[in-house]
Design a protein around this motif. Structure first.
Motif, PDB file in Angstrom:
ATOM      1  N   CYS A   8      19.136   4.288 -60.476  1.00  0.00           N
ATOM      2  CA  CYS A   8      18.866   3.046 -59.739  1.00  0.00           C
ATOM      3  C   CYS A   8      17.715   2.327 -60.427  1.00  0.00           C
ATOM      4  N   GLN A   9      17.916   1.049 -60.741  1.00  0.00           N
ATOM      5  CA  GLN A   9      16.897   0.239 -61.406  1.00  0.00           C
ATOM      6  C   GLN A   9      16.337  -0.760 -60.395  1.00  0.00           C
ATOM      7  N   GLN A  10      15.176  -0.448 -59.834  1.00  0.00           N
ATOM      8  CA  GLN A  10      14.535  -1.339 -58.861  1.00  0.00           C
ATOM      9  C   GLN A  10      13.796  -2.447 -59.610  1.00  0.00           C
ATOM     10  N   LEU A  11      14.292  -3.680 -59.476  1.00  0.00           N
ATOM     11  CA  LEU A  11      13.834  -4.811 -60.270  1.00  0.00           C
ATOM     12  C   LEU A  11      13.379  -5.959 -59.379  1.00  0.00           C
ATOM     13  N   ALA A  12      12.882  -7.023 -60.010  1.00  0.00           N
ATOM     14  CA  ALA A  12      12.448  -8.218 -59.286  1.00  0.00           C
ATOM     15  C   ALA A  12      13.181  -9.434 -59.836  1.00  0.00           C
ATOM     16  N   PRO A  13      14.394  -9.716 -59.347  1.00  0.00           N
ATOM     17  CA  PRO A  13      15.085 -10.931 -59.794  1.00  0.00           C
ATOM     18  C   PRO A  13      14.314 -12.179 -59.411  1.00  0.00           C
ATOM     19  N   ARG A 199      28.563  13.977 -45.279  1.00  0.00           N
ATOM     20  CA  ARG A 199      28.522  14.776 -46.504  1.00  0.00           C
ATOM     21  C   ARG A 199      29.006  13.941 -47.690  1.00  0.00           C
ATOM     22  N   MET A 200      28.255  12.879 -47.951  1.00  0.00           N
ATOM     23  CA  MET A 200      28.580  11.928 -49.006  1.00  0.00           C
ATOM     24  C   MET A 200      27.285  11.524 -49.702  1.00  0.00           C
ATOM     25  N   PHE A 201      27.277  11.506 -51.016  1.00  0.00           N
ATOM     26  CA  PHE A 201      26.110  11.057 -51.774  1.00  0.00           C
ATOM     27  C   PHE A 201      25.941   9.546 -51.605  1.00  0.00           C
ATOM     28  N   ILE A 202      24.701   9.082 -51.560  1.00  0.00           N
ATOM     29  CA  ILE A 202      24.424   7.649 -51.458  1.00  0.00           C
ATOM     30  C   ILE A 202      23.319   7.277 -52.440  1.00  0.00           C
ATOM     31  N   ALA A 203      23.541   6.195 -53.190  1.00  0.00           N
ATOM     32  CA  ALA A 203      22.518   5.609 -54.060  1.00  0.00           C
ATOM     33  C   ALA A 203      22.285   4.176 -53.621  1.00  0.00           C
ATOM     34  N   ALA A 204      21.115   3.917 -53.044  1.00  0.00           N
ATOM     35  CA  ALA A 204      20.754   2.573 -52.575  1.00  0.00           C
ATOM     36  C   ALA A 204      19.658   2.032 -53.471  1.00  0.00           C
ATOM     37  N   CYS A 205      19.917   0.890 -54.108  1.00  0.00           N
ATOM     38  CA  CYS A 205      18.948   0.309 -55.043  1.00  0.00           C
ATOM     39  C   CYS A 205      18.329  -0.943 -54.442  1.00  0.00           C
ATOM     40  N   ASP A 206      17.038  -0.875 -54.159  1.00  0.00           N
ATOM     41  CA  ASP A 206      16.272  -1.970 -53.570  1.00  0.00           C
ATOM     42  C   ASP A 206      15.649  -2.835 -54.682  1.00  0.00           C
ATOM     43  N   ARG A 207      14.890  -3.830 -54.270  1.00  0.00           N
ATOM     44  CA  ARG A 207      14.184  -4.693 -55.214  1.00  0.00           C
ATOM     45  C   ARG A 207      12.691  -4.677 -54.905  1.00  0.00           C
ATOM     46  N   HIS A 208      11.906  -5.378 -55.733  1.00  0.00           N
ATOM     47  CA  HIS A 208      10.492  -5.601 -55.466  1.00  0.00           C
ATOM     48  C   HIS A 208      10.173  -7.035 -55.858  1.00  0.00           C
ATOM     49  N   GLY A 209       8.934  -7.450 -55.686  1.00  0.00           N
ATOM     50  CA  GLY A 209       8.520  -8.791 -56.090  1.00  0.00           C
ATOM     51  C   GLY A 209       8.595  -9.788 -54.958  1.00  0.00           C
ATOM     52  N   VAL A 221      16.575   4.744 -53.217  1.00  0.00           N
ATOM     53  CA  VAL A 221      16.696   6.170 -52.928  1.00  0.00           C
ATOM     54  C   VAL A 221      18.071   6.671 -53.362  1.00  0.00           C
ATOM     55  N   ILE A 222      18.106   7.885 -53.869  1.00  0.00           N
ATOM     56  CA  ILE A 222      19.356   8.576 -54.177  1.00  0.00           C
ATOM     57  C   ILE A 222      19.364   9.857 -53.351  1.00  0.00           C
ATOM     58  N   VAL A 223      20.407  10.024 -52.536  1.00  0.00           N
ATOM     59  CA  VAL A 223      20.449  11.082 -51.525  1.00  0.00           C
ATOM     60  C   VAL A 223      21.659  11.972 -51.768  1.00  0.00           C
ATOM     61  N   ASP A 224      21.487  13.278 -51.544  1.00  0.00           N
ATOM     62  CA  ASP A 224      22.613  14.190 -51.739  1.00  0.00           C
ATOM     63  C   ASP A 224      23.481  14.280 -50.490  1.00  0.00           C
ATOM     64  N   ALA A 225      24.527  15.099 -50.560  1.00  0.00           N
ATOM     65  CA  ALA A 225      25.510  15.157 -49.478  1.00  0.00           C
ATOM     66  C   ALA A 225      24.989  15.860 -48.232  1.00  0.00           C
ATOM     67  N   ASP A 226      23.802  16.461 -48.312  1.00  0.00           N
ATOM     68  CA  ASP A 226      23.162  17.036 -47.132  1.00  0.00           C
ATOM     69  C   ASP A 226      22.124  16.092 -46.533  1.00  0.00           C
ATOM     70  N   GLY A 227      21.952  14.920 -47.169  1.00  0.00           N
ATOM     71  CA  GLY A 227      21.005  13.938 -46.665  1.00  0.00           C
ATOM     72  C   GLY A 227      19.609  14.043 -47.247  1.00  0.00           C
ATOM     73  N   TYR A 228      19.433  14.894 -48.244  1.00  0.00           N
ATOM     74  CA  TYR A 228      18.102  15.084 -48.816  1.00  0.00           C
ATOM     75  C   TYR A 228      17.908  14.220 -50.063  1.00  0.00           C
ATOM     76  N   PRO A 229      16.768  13.525 -50.157  1.00  0.00           N
ATOM     77  CA  PRO A 229      16.521  12.670 -51.323  1.00  0.00           C
ATOM     78  C   PRO A 229      16.424  13.468 -52.618  1.00  0.00           C
ATOM     79  N   GLN A 230      17.092  12.950 -53.632  1.00  0.00           N
ATOM     80  CA  GLN A 230      17.005  13.515 -54.984  1.00  0.00           C
ATOM     81  C   GLN A 230      16.096  12.674 -55.870  1.00  0.00           C
ATOM     82  N   ALA A 231      15.831  11.439 -55.439  1.00  0.00           N
ATOM     83  CA  ALA A 231      14.905  10.552 -56.145  1.00  0.00           C
ATOM     84  C   ALA A 231      14.528   9.425 -55.201  1.00  0.00           C
ATOM     85  N   GLY A 232      13.301   8.956 -55.317  1.00  0.00           N
ATOM     86  CA  GLY A 232      12.857   7.842 -54.480  1.00  0.00           C
ATOM     87  C   GLY A 232      12.507   8.289 -53.081  1.00  0.00           C
TER      88      GLY A 232
END
Length: 271
Positions: A8-13, A199-209, A221-232
């Motif tokens: 996930c690339q959190q950017l500022a468009p 029980r599904m992986f989710i990758a949500a990419c937010d912004r900043h700026g 945030v990137i979350v595994d199928a148990d709901g635990y964050p793997q990043a962010g």
């Protein structure tokens, strides 16, 4: 079990500056590829920015599906052998616009989703989508797409889960709001809950700026199928790059005990 690298690339468009945003997104896609990503997710309305005053302003920066931004993303997806999921302001007929997301595969297949649940003043600007989130059988697994506030509707998230999605990619723009001291943003908590109950992986990419006085959670945030964050999973209101290696096939096992299955245990007749 083989893994899939998701970035996930959190950017500022920049609002209304499609040329700048194309360059920014292109650099982000290339950067993800250098990290070995097989899937890269960019923010909601990456191509245009978010805080429009009215529909005409959005229409002026909008693009059709064969416009320069999606053309660039298609070229990079092919060149870098990477799946791109990113938001854009889609030009429709009769002066209408949609808050859309593209899923682009390396072989050139384009899947477009139009945001169905519009947040706040989006209702004054965008035409809501009328189709459920797509679930695309890609080379790395079954990927679904939705956008930001769609994640707040558990019935909507359930649809791609029941359709077999392994990974849900969600470009988001989460406006920051007050919360009790020490609490994490509710948007992140709801992503975790949605992942766990399906029980599904989710990758949500937010912004900043900051944009026209609006600050953002910066909660990619990137979350595994148990709901635990793997990043962010924290509020970080600056650029950030999240990287996670996900065993997507785990999402196809919906059992959570010897006698429980997150989908088969549902009793829709009671609801």
């Amino acid at each position: 079990m083989s893994t899939v690298r998701v970035v996930c690339q959190q950017l500022a468009p920049c609002l209304g500056n499609a040329e700048h945003n194309r360059h920014l997104s292109g650099e982000a896609i290339r950067g993800a590829a250098t990290l070995g990503a097989q899937v890269v997710v960019l923010p909601e309305l990456m191509q245009s920015g978010y805080v429009f005053n009215d529909r005409q302003e959005a229409f002026d920066v909008s693009e059709a599906l064969d416009g320069p931004t999606l053309s660039l993303w298609k070229t990079l997806a092919s060149e870098l052998n990477i799946i791109v999921v990113a938001g854009f302001c889609e030009r429709l007929e009769d002066g209408q616009v949609a808050n859309s997301a593209a899923l682009i595969e390396p072989e050139g297949r384009l899947t477009v989703y139009r945001k169905a649940h519009l947040w706040d003043r989006e209702k004054l600007i965008f035409t809501p989508g009328t189709e459920p989130p797509p679930v695309v059988e890609t080379a790395v697994g079954r990927i679904a797409v939705m956008i930001c506030y769609d994640l707040e509707l558990p019935e909507w998230v359930r649809l791609p889960a029941l359709a077999g999605a392994d990974l849900l990619c969600a470009p988001v723009n989460w406006p920051d709001a007050p919360r009790p001291a020490g609490e994490r943003p509710g948007e992140i908590v709801r992503v975790q809950a949605n992942a766990a109950v399906n029980r599904m992986f989710i990758a949500a990419c937010d912004r900043h700026g900051k944009e026209r006085g609006v600050d953002w959670v910066g909660g990619s945030v990137i979350v595994d199928a148990d709901g635990y964050p793997q990043a962010g999973a924290v509020s970080h209101q600056q650029k950030q790059v999240l990287v996670a290696d996900l065993s997507l096939m785990q999402a196809r096992d919906k059992t959570i005990s010897a006698h429980n299955h997150v989908h088969q245990d549902r009793r829709p007749g009671l609801y």
